[in-house]
Design an enzyme around this catalytic site. Structure first.
Site, PDB file in Angstrom:
ATOM      1  N   CYS A   1      10.544  11.893 -10.409  1.00 53.66           N
ATOM      2  CA  CYS A   1      11.377  10.739 -10.685  1.00 53.66           C
ATOM      3  C   CYS A   1      11.600  10.606 -12.190  1.00 53.66           C
ATOM      4  CB  CYS A   1      10.704   9.485 -10.154  1.00 53.66           C
ATOM      5  SG  CYS A   1      11.526   7.968 -10.653  1.00 53.66           S
TER       6      CYS A   1
ATOM      7  N   CYS B   1       4.280   4.604 -10.079  1.00 58.88           N
ATOM      8  CA  CYS B   1       3.555   5.858  -9.841  1.00 58.88           C
ATOM      9  C   CYS B   1       2.798   6.217 -11.108  1.00 58.88           C
ATOM     10  CB  CYS B   1       4.527   6.989  -9.543  1.00 58.88           C
ATOM     11  SG  CYS B   1       5.352   6.852  -7.983  1.00 58.88           S
TER      12      CYS B   1
ATOM     13  N   CYS C   1      13.936   5.803  -4.944  1.00 56.35           N
ATOM     14  CA  CYS C   1      12.513   5.923  -5.239  1.00 56.35           C
ATOM     15  C   CYS C   1      11.953   7.028  -4.357  1.00 56.35           C
ATOM     16  CB  CYS C   1      11.813   4.596  -4.949  1.00 56.35           C
ATOM     17  SG  CYS C   1      10.026   4.728  -4.913  1.00 56.35           S
TER      18      CYS C   1
ATOM     19  N   GLN D   1       0.858  -1.582   7.828  1.00 54.43           N
ATOM     20  CA  GLN D   1       0.474  -0.593   6.817  1.00 54.43           C
ATOM     21  C   GLN D   1       1.703   0.193   6.363  1.00 54.43           C
ATOM     22  OE1 GLN D   1      -2.501   0.232   5.428  1.00 54.43           O
ATOM     23  NE2 GLN D   1      -3.937  -0.992   6.632  1.00 54.43           N
TER      24      GLN D   1
ATOM     25  N   TYR E   1     -11.101  -9.304   9.387  1.00 49.76           N
ATOM     26  CA  TYR E   1      -9.909  -9.090   8.551  1.00 49.76           C
ATOM     27  C   TYR E   1      -8.940  -8.178   9.310  1.00 49.76           C
ATOM     28  CZ  TYR E   1     -13.450 -10.389   5.044  1.00 49.76           C
ATOM     29  OH  TYR E   1     -14.459 -10.989   4.341  1.00 49.76           O
TER      30      TYR E   1
ATOM     31  N   GLU F   1      -8.904 -13.009  11.842  1.00 49.24           N
ATOM     32  CA  GLU F   1      -7.918 -12.918  10.759  1.00 49.24           C
ATOM     33  C   GLU F   1      -7.509 -14.336  10.355  1.00 49.24           C
ATOM     34  OE1 GLU F   1      -5.959 -10.697   8.830  1.00 49.24           O
ATOM     35  OE2 GLU F   1      -4.920 -12.543   8.268  1.00 49.24           O
TER      36      GLU F   1
ATOM     37  N   ASP G   1     -12.238  -4.800   7.059  1.00 44.75           N
ATOM     38  CA  ASP G   1     -11.155  -4.217   6.250  1.00 44.75           C
ATOM     39  C   ASP G   1     -10.599  -5.325   5.356  1.00 44.75           C
ATOM     40  OD1 ASP G   1      -9.024  -2.804   5.206  1.00 44.75           O
ATOM     41  OD2 ASP G   1      -7.897  -2.675   7.076  1.00 44.75           O
TER      42      ASP G   1
ATOM     43  N   CYS H   1     -10.021  -1.085   0.195  1.00 46.24           N
ATOM     44  CA  CYS H   1      -8.929  -0.633  -0.676  1.00 46.24           C
ATOM     45  C   CYS H   1      -9.304  -0.812  -2.144  1.00 46.24           C
ATOM     46  CB  CYS H   1      -7.630  -1.347  -0.338  1.00 46.24           C
ATOM     47  SG  CYS H   1      -7.772  -3.124  -0.373  1.00 46.24           S
TER      48      CYS H   1
HETATM   49  N1  SAH Z   1      -6.989  -4.314   9.214  1.00 49.18           N
HETATM   50  C1  SAH Z   1      -5.613  -4.720   9.027  1.00 49.18           C
HETATM   51  C2  SAH Z   1      -5.365  -5.650   7.831  1.00 49.18           C
HETATM   52  C3  SAH Z   1      -6.136  -5.416   6.584  1.00 49.18           C
HETATM   53  S1  SAH Z   1      -5.526  -6.321   5.189  1.00 49.18           S
HETATM   54  C4  SAH Z   1      -4.723  -3.508   8.960  1.00 49.18           C
HETATM   55  O1  SAH Z   1      -5.184  -2.387   8.762  1.00 49.18           O
HETATM   56  O2  SAH Z   1      -3.520  -3.641   9.143  1.00 49.18           O
HETATM   57  C5  SAH Z   1      -6.719  -7.613   5.040  1.00 49.18           C
HETATM   58  C6  SAH Z   1      -6.452  -8.798   5.928  1.00 49.18           C
HETATM   59  O3  SAH Z   1      -7.467  -9.778   5.684  1.00 49.18           O
HETATM   60  C7  SAH Z   1      -5.136  -9.523   5.663  1.00 49.18           C
HETATM   61  O4  SAH Z   1      -4.418  -9.552   6.876  1.00 49.18           O
HETATM   62  C8  SAH Z   1      -5.555 -10.941   5.216  1.00 49.18           C
HETATM   63  O5  SAH Z   1      -4.675 -11.938   5.694  1.00 49.18           O
HETATM   64  C9  SAH Z   1      -6.908 -11.083   5.840  1.00 49.18           C
HETATM   65  N2  SAH Z   1      -7.872 -12.028   5.218  1.00 49.18           N
HETATM   66  C10 SAH Z   1      -8.002 -12.349   3.919  1.00 49.18           C
HETATM   67  N3  SAH Z   1      -9.063 -13.165   3.728  1.00 49.18           N
HETATM   68  C11 SAH Z   1      -9.628 -13.366   4.949  1.00 49.18           C
HETATM   69  C12 SAH Z   1     -10.763 -14.099   5.407  1.00 49.18           C
HETATM   70  N4  SAH Z   1     -11.529 -14.792   4.571  1.00 49.18           N
HETATM   71  N5  SAH Z   1     -11.053 -14.058   6.709  1.00 49.18           N
HETATM   72  C13 SAH Z   1     -10.281 -13.348   7.584  1.00 49.18           C
HETATM   73  N6  SAH Z   1      -9.204 -12.641   7.209  1.00 49.18           N
HETATM   74  C14 SAH Z   1      -8.865 -12.646   5.907  1.00 49.18           C
END
Ligand code: SAH
Length: 489
Positions: free
Chosen positions: A73, A82, A165, A316, A345, A366, A417, A444
């Site tokens: 790019c 990037c 992009c 994702q 999460y 969530e 997660d 992450c």
């Molecule tokens: N596992 C899912 C999302 C991961 S992203 C996937 O792979 O698609 C992290 C997620 O945590 C988000 O959706 C966010 O809204 C949620 N989150 C953030 N703080 C939180 C909390 N205290 N309790 C529960 N969920 C939460």
């Protein structure tokens, strides 16, 4: 030696910083040089001096690094999205593995030998470009008042025109050019952040990689007056000459949904809450498959889950690697069909539904109510009946369950997660109280991962397996999956 702003120095780049910058030493003084690649010898201009280090800008590469590659790019330096485009992909993967290892050692306080004994080779992409299924392009005007779309230059709010992009799909360019042409021909204004005037703010494009379905959503700053059409078609228009645009877009291969989102707020938030479909369906679909992560090439095991994606859904952004990441989480969970699993999460329940096929029961937690509504709908759509979802904070829902002493829901495995800030302290405490046999941590951010693993290890768990998965090639973002098991009962 004392460096000053604007001094030009020659420096050998020995390392890569957390944000992808090159790190080198000149007379014992540490320099952070943006756009320099590890292994380069460069001429750099000092831009900011601190007590023991300075920031510098790359002026000239004197001797290129063997790991330096040509950027695809032309805008990679201005854009900043990037950070690693001039570093070979193999070296990018090595950098990410090292970042995980270093965090565990420095922040987590784990012994290097312990980390090395449990670390597995990072899972890279076959093709590290064109992997994103989602693009959000801001719309604005250039110096000559011409409507453009592209990216924000560095940390500014001025837009540099670029409709291609390299991380996004090839169709993006055709779609963006089509919208720009419609705007220019029909004198449709771009939104101006400073004054809050103008119509089109952003263009969102999403593609289902397995279905080939494409969604376009224009974020607009105004609700147009109701336009009554003569003849058969009647209904509100959300854009001037809406029909012209829709007809253009509908001709693009794969086009499945065209919508507008109304956002009249003066805010950095891209999408407005209100969505109206102008043409086609309200959603696109995508299927992700379970893969066998123990075999070379990670073949599909045959099972696939289908998700419906609306303009506002969380999903994702790298579907190819998501399959590998989820399959790895599933493998680490070590399910036999008898287990109760909690997925904390859980977002729209993607990991939960992957797990459900091999578990007795899955509970997903969530914080965002709409995501849980999507999770329930995704379970229904895929005929999954052993997954239950709760809206709430992970730490509270899990804690409440423990107080309630519901033995039926006692977790054998917990999968987490969390967002970049990691797990809440109360969530880690709740996990240690319910004492599952295994914990799978999808992260992450290696720094918060390392911090949380330390707490779990001090609480009676041991790290069994660690593996990086590259979700964001060309960028410094680093994803990790870790398996922990209970050592003290
Ligand atoms: N596992 C899912 C999302 C991961 S992203 C996937 O792979 O698609 C992290 C997620 O945590 C988000 O959706 C966010 O809204 C949620 N989150 C953030 N703080 C939180 C909390 N205290 N309790 C529960 N969920 C939460």
């Amino acid at each position: 030696m004392n460096f000053q702003k604007n001094d030009v120095v020659v420096v050998e780049i020995e390392d890569i910083g957390n944000d992808g910058e090159g790190i080198g030493k000149a007379d014992g003084f540490t320099l952070f040089v943006k756009d320099a690649v590890v292994g380069d010898t460069v001429e750099a201009r000092i831009v900011k001096v601190r007590k023991n280090y300075a920031y510098a800008r790359l002026e000239k590469v004197i001797k290129p690094s063997p790991f330096r590659v040509e950027a695809k790019c032309a805008y990679h330096r201005q854009c900043g999205g990037c950070q690693l485009q001039t570093l070979s992909y193999e070296k990018q993967l090595e950098f990410k593995e090292k970042k995980i290892r270093d965090s565990l050692i420095r922040i987590g306080g784990f012994e290097p030998e312990y980390v090395d004994a449990h670390m597995e080779p990072i899972v890279g992409m076959e093709e590290p470009f064109r992997y994103r299924n989602k693009a959000q392009y801001p719309v604005g005007t250039d110096k000559n008042d011409k409507v453009v779309t592209g990216f924000y230059a560095g940390r500014t709010h001025s837009i540099i025109a670029n409709t291609d992009c390299w991380l996004g799909v090839e169709e993006n360019q055709e779609i963006l050019d089509c919208i720009l042409e419609y705007m220019r021909e029909n004198r449709i204004s771009a939104y101006d952040e400073a004054s809050g005037t103008g119509l089109v703010r952003h263009i969102l494009i999403r593609k289902g990689f397995s279905s080939g379905e494409i969604m376009v959503c224009l974020v607009v700053n105004k609700r147009m007056a109701h336009v009554q059409h003569a003849g058969k078609r009647s209904g509100p228009d959300y854009l001037p000459k809406q029909k012209v645009l829709v007809e253009k877009l509908a001709r693009i291969k794969g086009m499945t949904s065209v919508s507008v989102s109304i956002n009249t707020e003066k805010t950095n938030v891209i999408m407005g809450k209100e969505i109206h479909t102008l043409w086609g369906r309200d959603t696109i679909s995508d299927t992700i498959h379970v893969r066998d992560m123990t075999q070379p090439g990670y073949p599909f095991t045959g099972k696939g889950l289908t998700f419906c994606i609306s303009p506002l859904s969380f999903y994702q952004v790298n579907p190819g690697q998501t399959e590998k990441l989820y399959s790895l989480a599933l493998e680490y969970a070590g399910l036999t069909g008898k287990e109760t699993v909690w997925d904390l999460y859980c977002g729209i329940g993607t990991i939960s539904l992957f797990l459900a096929g091999s578990a007795r029961k899955v509970y997903g937690v969530e914080i965002v109510p709409q995501a849980i509504a999507d999770a329930r709908e995704n379970a229904r759509r895929n005929g999954i009946e052993n997954a239950e979802f709760f809206v709430g904070k992970a730490e509270e829902v899990l804690g409440d369950f423990y107080e309630g002493n519901d033995t039926e829901a006692k977790p054998d495995v917990i999968v987490v997660d969390p967002p970049r800030k990691g797990c809440d302290g109360a969530c880690l405490e709740a996990m240690l109280r319910v004492r599952p046999e295994r914990i799978v941590y999808v992260s992450c951010d290696p720094a918060t991962l390392a911090r949380d693993l330390r707490v779990l290890c001090d609480g009676g768990y041991a790290v069994e397996r660690i593996r990086g998965t590259d979700m964001f090639g060309m960028t410094v973002h680093t994803e990790t999956v870790v398996l922990m098991s209970r050592v003290k009962s």
